[in-house]
Design a protein around this motif. Structure first.
Motif, short mmCIF file in Angstrom:
data_model
loop_
_atom_site.label_atom_id
_atom_site.label_comp_id
_atom_site.label_asym_id
_atom_site.label_seq_id
_atom_site.Cartn_x
_atom_site.Cartn_y
_atom_site.Cartn_z
N THR A 142 0.84 -1.20 0.00
CA THR A 142 0.00 0.00 0.00
C THR A 142 0.88 1.26 0.00
N GLU A 143 0.21 2.38 -0.27
CA GLU A 143 0.92 3.66 -0.28
C GLU A 143 1.49 3.98 1.09
N ILE A 144 0.72 3.64 2.12
CA ILE A 144 1.16 3.90 3.50
C ILE A 144 2.39 3.06 3.83
N GLU A 145 2.38 1.80 3.42
CA GLU A 145 3.51 0.92 3.69
C GLU A 145 4.76 1.41 2.96
N ARG A 146 4.59 1.84 1.72
CA ARG A 146 5.74 2.34 0.97
C ARG A 146 6.30 3.62 1.58
N ALA A 147 5.40 4.49 2.02
CA ALA A 147 5.84 5.75 2.63
C ALA A 147 6.58 5.48 3.94
N SER A 148 6.04 4.54 4.75
CA SER A 148 6.67 4.20 6.02
C SER A 148 8.03 3.55 5.80
N ASP A 149 8.09 2.66 4.80
CA ASP A 149 9.37 1.99 4.50
C ASP A 149 10.40 3.00 4.00
#
Length: 323
Positions: free
Chosen positions: A108-115
């Motif tokens: 997800t976009e959130i996972e990519r941003a957090s990573d």
């Protein structure tokens, strides 16, 4: 004020090949002449003082304008220059963050941003103890990720130590990371990248790789020429030898003047980044750019721009005709 002088006679007498000049008249008339001469002399001195005053005023005006110009330039460096620096650093860090998001394996976009944030923080930690810029370390991090190597397992740290051991710069670090990327991308070790790009950055690279593979340099070169040396395990062995041989070299280089300047640059960039984020300055700058783009798309603004262009064209045509 005009002075009238009358009843004066000028006698011109030739005496022994020379002329003698005499002025005859009443005492009153002579006094008038004397007064007229004094008045003229006074007027000339007054005019001279006036011209000097005008010259001094012009000189003071020029000096004042020069000082004002320098004052405005100084004010821009302190205020506008700082704002421009904050925006520039935040924009670059934002670009690097987007770059890391593109390399993330998050779904997800959130996972990519957090990573991406986690990876960027790791790069920041490395930049604080390595004599290379945040931008170059981030690019090297991405190069490793792009070919399936994990820069967080110590491999990138080993490479930075090896390059730092020989006084490497951002440009040399860039070439070394490209060599790793190309060898890993090909799937086999290549003498072109190993000897030229990596060898220029780390002169002992071939010797250390041969030692890690438990081979002589000659046997290793022969195996590489046959294309039988698989890249991933060979690179891991090379990084292990780099870490064993050059471990801590980055910190040592940080104690030099060049390293101190690199560290200062990193700290300053981090400060500007925090300044832009915490104050909201960077968001305001982005909003201003968006508003400017919207304004430039307005038909009225476009018509005004066309009118200005037509005026400039007419002025140029008039100048050409005059010449």
């Amino acid at each position: 004020m005009a002075t009238t002088v009358s009843n004066l006679k000028v006698d011109l007498t030739l005496d022994d090949d020379q002329f003698r000049v005499g002025i005859r008249g009443s005492v009153r008339d002579l006094n008038k002449l004397k007064g007229a001469i004094k008045g003229t002399n006074g007027a000339m001195k007054q005019q001279e003082r006036h011209l000097k005053s005008v010259g001094a005023s012009f000189r003071h005006t020029v000096v004042t304008l020069g000082l004002l110009r320098e004052a405005l330039r100084t004010a821009w460096r302190v205020s506008g220059g700082l704002v421009a620096g904050v925006v520039k650093v935040n924009a670059e860090f934002e670009r690097l963050n987007v770059l890391l998001q593109g390399m993330s394996k998050g779904v997800t976009e959130i996972e990519r941003a957090s990573d991406a944030v986690d990876q960027f923080n790791q790069v920041m930690d490395m930049a604080k103890t390595a004599p290379f810029t945040v931008g170059e370390l981030t690019k090297s991090w991405v190069k490793f990720k792009s070919v399936g190597l994990d820069p967080a397992d110590g491999s990138l740290r080993a490479l930075t130590d090896a390059v730092a051991r020989f006084g490497g710069t951002d440009d040399i670090m860039h070439r070394a990371s490209i060599a790793v990327q190309q060898m890993a991308g090909k799937g086999v070790i290549s003498m072109e990248e190993l000897r030229q790009q990596m060898g220029e950055a780390v002169p002992q690279a071939m010797v250390l790789l041969a030692r890690g593979m438990n081979m002589s340099v000659g046997d290793m070169v022969d195996a590489i020429s046959k294309g039988t040396v698989t890249a991933e395990p060979a690179l891991k062995k090379m990084f292990a030898e780099f870490s064993l041989t050059f471990g801590g070299a980055s910190q040592k280089l940080m104690q030099t003047f060049v390293g101190s300047v690199a560290r200062l640059t990193t700290v300053w960039q981090l400060s500007l980044n925090e300044m832009g984020k915490s104050s909201g300055l960077f968001e305001v700058a982005k909003g201003t750019v968006q508003e400017l783009m919207t304004a430039l798309e307005d038909p009225a603004v476009r018509r005004f721009a066309v009118d200005v262009g037509i005026g400039m064209r007419k002025a140029l045509e008039g100048f050409i005709e005059a010449v």
